[in-house]
Design an enzyme around this catalytic site. Sequence first.
Site, short mmCIF file in Angstrom:
data_model
loop_
_atom_site.label_atom_id
_atom_site.label_comp_id
_atom_site.label_asym_id
_atom_site.label_seq_id
_atom_site.Cartn_x
_atom_site.Cartn_y
_atom_site.Cartn_z
N LYS A 251 0.82 -1.44 -0.01
CA LYS A 251 0.03 -0.12 0.01
C LYS A 251 0.93 1.27 -0.02
O LYS A 251 1.71 1.35 0.89
CB LYS A 251 -0.70 0.05 1.16
CG LYS A 251 -1.58 1.32 1.43
CD LYS A 251 -2.50 1.43 2.68
CE LYS A 251 -3.11 2.61 3.01
NZ LYS A 251 -4.06 2.61 4.24
N ASP A 256 -2.89 10.31 3.39
CA ASP A 256 -4.15 9.89 3.68
C ASP A 256 -4.89 10.85 4.52
O ASP A 256 -4.90 10.85 5.80
CB ASP A 256 -4.16 8.37 4.45
CG ASP A 256 -5.61 7.84 4.81
OD1 ASP A 256 -6.60 8.43 4.34
OD2 ASP A 256 -5.60 6.86 5.34
N LYS A 263 -10.32 12.81 8.42
CA LYS A 263 -9.82 12.47 9.57
C LYS A 263 -9.47 14.05 10.52
O LYS A 263 -9.52 15.08 10.06
CB LYS A 263 -8.08 12.10 9.51
CG LYS A 263 -8.12 10.75 8.89
CD LYS A 263 -6.66 10.04 8.81
CE LYS A 263 -6.77 8.78 8.24
NZ LYS A 263 -7.14 7.62 8.94
N ASP A 274 1.54 6.75 5.44
CA ASP A 274 0.68 5.57 4.77
C ASP A 274 1.12 4.76 3.40
O ASP A 274 0.33 4.21 2.72
CB ASP A 274 -0.91 6.12 4.34
CG ASP A 274 -1.88 5.30 4.71
OD1 ASP A 274 -1.63 4.10 5.33
OD2 ASP A 274 -2.98 5.56 4.29
N ASP A 333 -12.36 7.00 3.99
CA ASP A 333 -11.04 6.64 4.87
C ASP A 333 -10.80 5.27 4.90
O ASP A 333 -9.58 5.04 5.29
CB ASP A 333 -11.23 7.29 6.23
CG ASP A 333 -9.90 7.50 7.04
OD1 ASP A 333 -8.88 7.40 6.24
OD2 ASP A 333 -9.79 7.71 8.14
N GLU A 335 -9.60 3.34 2.77
CA GLU A 335 -9.17 3.48 1.35
C GLU A 335 -8.00 2.45 0.79
O GLU A 335 -8.06 1.98 -0.33
CB GLU A 335 -8.77 5.09 1.04
CG GLU A 335 -6.89 5.28 1.18
CD GLU A 335 -6.72 5.00 2.78
OE1 GLU A 335 -7.84 5.16 3.51
OE2 GLU A 335 -5.57 5.06 2.93
N ARG A 337 -7.81 -0.49 1.48
CA ARG A 337 -8.42 -1.74 1.19
C ARG A 337 -8.82 -1.94 -0.41
O ARG A 337 -8.84 -2.92 -1.21
CB ARG A 337 -9.39 -2.38 2.00
CG ARG A 337 -10.58 -1.61 2.21
CD ARG A 337 -11.43 -1.68 3.33
NE ARG A 337 -10.73 -1.28 4.67
CZ ARG A 337 -11.37 -1.34 5.92
NH1 ARG A 337 -12.56 -2.01 6.17
NH2 ARG A 337 -10.63 -0.79 6.99
N1 BES Z 1 -3.96 4.65 6.96
C1 BES Z 1 -5.14 4.45 7.77
C2 BES Z 1 -4.85 3.41 8.85
C3 BES Z 1 -4.48 4.01 10.21
C4 BES Z 1 -5.17 4.84 10.89
C5 BES Z 1 -3.44 3.93 10.87
C6 BES Z 1 -4.76 5.40 12.09
C7 BES Z 1 -2.87 4.31 12.08
C8 BES Z 1 -3.70 5.25 12.80
C9 BES Z 1 -6.26 3.69 7.12
O1 BES Z 1 -6.47 4.21 5.84
C10 BES Z 1 -7.49 4.00 7.77
O2 BES Z 1 -7.84 5.27 7.58
N2 BES Z 1 -8.23 3.23 8.54
C11 BES Z 1 -9.21 3.36 9.08
C12 BES Z 1 -10.51 2.47 8.74
C13 BES Z 1 -11.92 2.88 9.10
C14 BES Z 1 -12.30 4.00 8.57
C15 BES Z 1 -12.79 1.61 8.98
C16 BES Z 1 -9.04 3.53 10.60
O3 BES Z 1 -8.58 2.48 11.03
O4 BES Z 1 -9.57 4.11 11.31
ZN ZN Z 2 -4.65 4.84 4.94
MN MN Z 3 -7.62 5.86 5.72
#
Ligand code: BES
Ligand code: ZN
Ligand code: MN
Length: 482
Positions: A251, A256, A263, A274, A333, A335, A337
């Site tokens: 990825k 992000d 966020k 990311d 968010d 994204e 996946r």
């Molecule tokens: N890149 C983030 C994952 C992430 C979030 C890593 C916070 C470290 C801290 C990913 O793209 C993301 O935003 N995931 C969301 C998924 C949710 C919207 C289902 C998350 O983990 O909050």
């Molecule tokens: Zn992300």
């Molecule tokens: Mn995200």
Amino acid sequence: MELKLVRLSAPAVAADAVIVFETEGGKTFAGSLATQFESGEVTGKFAEYTLVHNVTGFEAPRLLLAGSGKPEALDTTKFRKLVAGAIRSLKGKGVLNAAVALDDALVTPEYVAAAAEAAVVSVWEPDQLKSKKEPEKQIRTITLAITSTDSALDDAFEKGRAIGEALNVTRDIAVEPPNRLTPMALVDRARAVAAAAGLEIEVLDRDRMTQLGMGALLGVAQGSAEPPALIILRYNPASGPTKDNLGLVGKAVTFDTGGISIKPSDGMEKMKYDMCGGAAVIGAMQAIAKLKPAVSVTGVIPTVENMPGSKAQRPGDIVTSLSGKTIEVLNTDAEGRLILADAITYAKQIGCTHLVDAATLTGAIVVALGHSASGVYTNNDALLASLMEASKQGGEPMWHMPLFEEYLEQLKCVYADLQNIGTRWGGANTAAMFLKEFVGDTPWVHIDCAGTAWLDDGRPYMPKGPTGVPLVTFVNLALNWK
Ligand code: BES
Ligand code: ZN
Ligand code: MN
């Protein structure tokens, strides 16, 4: 920094400082060093570092005594940290030429490789964009001194060097801020690595991805003015492509914001990290080109910026992925996946027979495991066993997480084949389950490295910033391939 291997004992090495190891409760140095031990100042405890001057019998004017702890508790993972910590403790002390002397108890191919890798990464700093650097104060050469003439140790040394250099490349890419490291800049980095390493590279642009039908990836990209790309790096052994083709998918969201499901601003700057999965794949491919495993390896790196621009996808949009599956985007968010779904499908289409993906995919994996291990998910226990062994050798802890059928229930959707989020709980697991829907029967491991790709607080052995995880696991997996 120049790294070299010499056949000399510790007293004979000429350097500004030589690092020697001392076990806890083990032998102590005699002569003029005896007082250090008798006084109780030096105990040999793990990662205890003591600098002493003008020791009789030693060529080097300074000796760094590095405690290696109880011999039975030492392993290559701890040894990497010990060596890197020792070298880093010499920084800014007028040491331009450092040496690391391994006594015979520490001279195995694994320990020599670990020492070489640690030496190379020890000099890395996240200071690329500082305008004032002091090159005249930096360590210029590191000499690894052993006495055994076994030529297997030379190969181990080169392996460690190659992995260390690759880790530094990955960290250099990952540490770049998001205004500089756009998806196109990442493409340039990958091209430079490929050219230098002799890897084949192919880059799909937005038009090509539109033709192919990568609606999931393109949906994420459409909110940004920065165009997306899909980078493919290919390695084949000299004898030609093999029956197995290991696909490494990383990825690479260069930033992000969350998109329209934006966020909170507090801490958002961290989301420049990311792209760490993709950066690890690029570094791994460089080391693989150098170390030439017997299996074909393909790196696949989807890269986009997730922004809430006026063309951005909306919660409720339904996209058609390359696999043909339709996805309702309930949260923009989630994204990672989405871009991985298309990258995984594409990797299968171009002939990958086994897949390992790495992604800073969820905050939930950090809740579950903290920063101590990456979470791993699989549909194939044999591939997982190989990966766990590779991660153990590489000192990159991983923990096996579940893929219960129930998680799939959460992704079922009224309007499309799948939705991109589940309920609030077990979010790392539903994310992995989402990917599994695109993997099909291909043996696969998913590595969620959201908690391990970045060190938030510096340690003696590593500065704050990108770690390179899971690059070493990737490389060992390819090298061990049977
Ligand atoms: N890149 C983030 C994952 C992430 C979030 C890593 C916070 C470290 C801290 C990913 O793209 C993301 O935003 N995931 C969301 C998924 C949710 C919207 C289902 C998350 O983990 O909050
Ligand atoms: Zn992300
Ligand atoms: Mn995200």
